[in-house]
Enzyme design. Structure first.
Site, PDB file in Angstrom:
ATOM      1  N   HIS A  78     -12.578 -13.449 -54.792  1.00 39.55           N
ATOM      2  CA  HIS A  78     -13.093 -12.377 -53.932  1.00 39.55           C
ATOM      3  C   HIS A  78     -14.109 -12.899 -52.928  1.00 39.55           C
ATOM      4  CE1 HIS A  78     -16.981 -11.732 -56.089  1.00 39.55           C
ATOM      5  NE2 HIS A  78     -16.296 -12.065 -57.173  1.00 39.55           N
ATOM      6  N   ASP A  88     -16.579 -10.904 -51.333  1.00 45.46           N
ATOM      7  CA  ASP A  88     -17.884 -10.234 -51.276  1.00 45.46           C
ATOM      8  C   ASP A  88     -18.829 -10.797 -52.335  1.00 45.46           C
ATOM      9  OD1 ASP A  88     -16.153  -9.039 -53.228  1.00 45.46           O
ATOM     10  OD2 ASP A  88     -17.601  -7.420 -53.460  1.00 45.46           O
ATOM     11  N   ASP A 120     -20.572 -17.080 -56.720  1.00 45.96           N
ATOM     12  CA  ASP A 120     -19.718 -15.983 -57.174  1.00 45.96           C
ATOM     13  C   ASP A 120     -19.336 -15.176 -55.940  1.00 45.96           C
ATOM     14  OD1 ASP A 120     -18.541 -13.762 -58.265  1.00 45.96           O
ATOM     15  OD2 ASP A 120     -20.300 -13.083 -59.377  1.00 45.96           O
ATOM     16  N   GLU A 180     -15.014  -6.532 -54.445  1.00 44.42           N
ATOM     17  CA  GLU A 180     -14.796  -6.669 -55.888  1.00 44.42           C
ATOM     18  C   GLU A 180     -16.018  -6.197 -56.671  1.00 44.42           C
ATOM     19  OE1 GLU A 180     -14.882  -8.719 -59.844  1.00 44.42           O
ATOM     20  OE2 GLU A 180     -16.318  -8.852 -58.225  1.00 44.42           O
ATOM     21  N   ASP A 207     -12.790 -16.501 -61.110  1.00 49.41           N
ATOM     22  CA  ASP A 207     -13.953 -15.615 -60.960  1.00 49.41           C
ATOM     23  C   ASP A 207     -14.682 -15.445 -62.286  1.00 49.41           C
ATOM     24  OD1 ASP A 207     -15.777 -13.920 -59.795  1.00 49.41           O
ATOM     25  OD2 ASP A 207     -14.487 -12.148 -59.904  1.00 49.41           O
TER      26      ASP A 207
HETATM   27 ZN   LIG Z   1     -17.196 -12.554 -59.010  1.00 44.55          ZN
END
Ligand SMILES: [Zn+2]
Length: 371
Positions: free
Chosen positions: A76, A78, A106, A139, A163
């Protein structure tokens, strides 16, 4: 052309630093999307953007041979906040923020790793199958990007989501179902000093409900948490309204439904006793998944990790990710560690080696996916 793909560490660090410096809270991923689209143009790969509310999901597709299983890699774009003006600092083989923001590893460790892996594929002559890279938006606030993505746009039946936190090697094979709930109580207002007996305190009712429902860790795969509470207007008014929001998670679907039923029943019984009105609403935010350890997607992950010298560590998670939605929609998916640590805090960091291991693992999975 190189025979085997080779991760360009300097280039990867630059890509990662570029990406984390682009602020991209949920729904505001435009800078990262532009970066990926421009990357696609200069790398000469097919890059498609799919509108999703005010943002986009992005997919890069690379064609290959038929004797490989088609694979989807997913991450992801964001991040959580604070993510304005991120200043990455490199020291002692780690990259961290300056302490005033998150880092955004992340999930930009995966975004950067995927882009590096794509370049490595283009620069080498290794055979591979059809590969798709999905970059989802929004996400962090509720898996909205992947929920708004039509999975018919990808052909892969196996997905490797990058993730999960921790060093590269982690393979999450199970994650919970998640139901969120809201309990709203309407009592009756009255003057607190002159005629409290004419009132029904919504705050008393909701307090008793919260005290009586299951809470915290229920068993090794099930949890309940009341996360917010509000109500009342002033100390001299018997509170007319109060509400709380809560969630329950379990890796067993029947358990989240049983708990939801139990909470609803307790809430209604208590409200009835106080003659208060009550409404209990709920929503299944995402479905859980559990992949058998003998499944071939797990075998591919294990084989790929071993061939880059990493110890595979199969794990179950208490959290939700895009992996949950992909599994619910028929694409078998596991969630792999992308090296990020202390995520969602201003202490977030990634070890340099983990950053390098992400594209190595992608390339290793590509080769392990031979039919
Ligand atoms: Zn994440």
């Amino acid at each position: 052309m190189k025979k085997t793909p080779h991760v360009n560490e300097e280039r990867l660090i630059k890509t990662f630093i570029d990406l984390v410096k682009i602020s991209s809270p949920s729904w505001e991923e435009k800078g990262v999307i532009d970066y990926i689209v421009n990357f696609g143009k200069s790398a000469g790969v097919e890059c498609i953007t799919y509108p999703c509310n005010n943002s986009y999901n992005v997919c890069i597709k690379i064609l290959g041979e038929d004797n490989y299983v088609p694979i989807l890699f997913s991450c992801h774009m964001d991040t959580v906040t604070p993510c304005e003006n991120i200043q990455p600092v490199i020291k002692q083989n780690k990259i961290a923020s300056d302490g005033s923001t998150i880092l955004g590893a992340d999930d930009k460790s995966a975004v950067a790793g995927f882009l590096e892996a794509i370049l490595c594929l283009k620069e080498s002559t290794i055979p591979h199958g059809n590969i798709e890279f999905l970059f989802s938006c929004a996400e962090e606030t509720g898996l909205y990007g992947i929920k708004g993505f039509d999975v018919k746009q990808v052909q892969a039946k196996y997905a490797f989501v990058f993730d999960s936190d921790g060093p590269v090697g982690g393979v999450v094979v199970a994650a919970p179902f998640h139901i969120s709930m809201k309990i709203y109580v309407k009592g009756k207002a009255a003057h607190a000093g002159m005629e409290p007996e004419k009132g029904i305190s919504a705050i008393r009712v909701i307090s008793e409900i919260i005290t009586n429902i299951p809470h915290g860790r229920i068993d090794d795969e099930t949890t309940v948490n009341v996360g917010t509470i509000k109500g009342g207007r002033a100390t001299n008014i018997v509170a007319e309204e109060a509400e709380c929001t809560l969630e329950t998670r379990s890796r067993k679907k029947n358990k989240v439904f049983t708990i939801k039923k139990e909470i609803t029943s307790i809430a209604k019984t208590i409200a009835l006793r106080y003659k208060a009105k009550i409404s209990v609403t709920s929503n299944m935010d995402y479905e859980g998944y559990s992949i058998n350890e003998n499944d071939s997607i797990v075998s591919i992950a294990i084989q790929a990790l071993q061939s880059i010298g990493k110890k595979p560590l199969l794990a179950v998670s208490g959290g939700g990710s895009d992996t949950n939605i992909l599994n619910a929609r028929g694409i078998k998916a596991v969630n792999l560690s992308s090296g990020m640590r202390q995520v969602h805090t201003t202490k977030e960091y990634i070890a340099m080696q983990d950053l390098f291991d992400v594209p190595s693992l992608v390339l290793s999975i590509v080769q392990a996916a031979k039919k």
